[in-house]
Design an enzyme around this catalytic site. Structure first.
Site, short mmCIF file in Angstrom:
data_model
loop_
_atom_site.label_atom_id
_atom_site.label_comp_id
_atom_site.label_asym_id
_atom_site.label_seq_id
_atom_site.Cartn_x
_atom_site.Cartn_y
_atom_site.Cartn_z
N HIS A 285 0.86 -1.18 0.00
CA HIS A 285 0.00 0.00 0.00
C HIS A 285 0.90 1.24 0.00
O HIS A 285 2.05 1.19 0.43
CB HIS A 285 -0.89 0.02 1.23
CG HIS A 285 -1.98 -1.00 1.22
ND1 HIS A 285 -3.04 -0.95 2.06
CD2 HIS A 285 -2.15 -2.12 0.46
CE1 HIS A 285 -3.85 -1.97 1.84
NE2 HIS A 285 -3.32 -2.70 0.87
N GLU B 86 1.08 3.83 1.85
CA GLU B 86 1.63 4.23 3.14
C GLU B 86 2.83 3.36 3.52
O GLU B 86 3.83 3.88 4.02
CB GLU B 86 0.57 4.08 4.25
CG GLU B 86 -0.68 4.89 4.03
CD GLU B 86 -1.81 4.12 3.36
OE1 GLU B 86 -2.97 4.30 3.77
OE2 GLU B 86 -1.54 3.35 2.42
N CYS C 82 -6.08 1.86 6.06
CA CYS C 82 -6.69 0.62 6.54
C CYS C 82 -6.01 0.21 7.86
O CYS C 82 -5.04 0.83 8.29
CB CYS C 82 -6.53 -0.48 5.50
SG CYS C 82 -4.82 -1.03 5.26
N CYS D 298 -2.16 -0.59 7.52
CA CYS D 298 -1.30 0.59 7.42
C CYS D 298 -1.22 1.35 8.73
O CYS D 298 -0.15 1.83 9.12
CB CYS D 298 -1.78 1.48 6.28
SG CYS D 298 -1.53 0.72 4.65
#
Length: 158
Positions: free
Chosen positions: A54, A56, A84, A87
């Site tokens: 992801h 992040e 989410c 993360c």
């Protein structure tokens, strides 16, 4: 004229557009330390066959390499979509001091949309959270991406 948060979020939005170009969900993130971007990333789970890639996570990995430290204390993470749980867990472990996100995520958002992990007092780390910076721009980019994806799918089946 954009304020500092808006200027940094614009950088994250530019990264989100790079994700879109390669067919990934358009999410971009940067890590800022002492006013300087030290980490950046955009979604790459499909391209890297990595469910943890992801935006992040990619940005925090980049920042940790820059600082030569897995702790990112004193850093701010800017991301175009509400993080989410995965993360946020990584942000807690990295000791991110501040999180700034653009659009909310009603499906997986863990900063109030589904669950509010930063507000959980039982966790051992807490961060300041600012939501809604350039939310309209980020939402529009995501809506456009998913509309194009649906149109392609309909053309294939139609």
């Amino acid at each position: 004229m954009l304020d500092v948060d808006g200027e940094f979020m614009q950088v994250a939005l530019d990264l989100a557009r790079q994700a879109q170009i390669i067919g990934e969900v358009p999410v971009g993130a940067i890590v800022v330390h002492q006013g300087m971007v030290i980490g950046q990333g955009f979604n790459r789970p499909i391209a890297h066959a990595d469910p943890t890639a992801h935006a992040e996570i990619v940005a925090m990995r980049d920042a940790a390499l820059y600082l030569q430290n897995y702790r990112l204390s004193g850093c701010t993470l800017y991301v175009t979509l509400e993080p989410c749980t995965m993360c946020l867990g990584a942000m807690f472990h990295a000791r991110i001091g501040r999180l700034v996100f653009a659009a909310t995520d009603p499906k997986t958002g863990a900063c109030g949309s589904i669950i509010d992990l930063p507000a959980e007092n039982r966790l051992n780390h807490h961060m300041q959270v600012t939501a809604g910076i350039m939310a309209e721009e980020s939402s529009a980019l995501l809506k456009q991406f998913f509309a194009q994806r649906r149109n392609r799918a309909e053309r294939k089946t139609g």
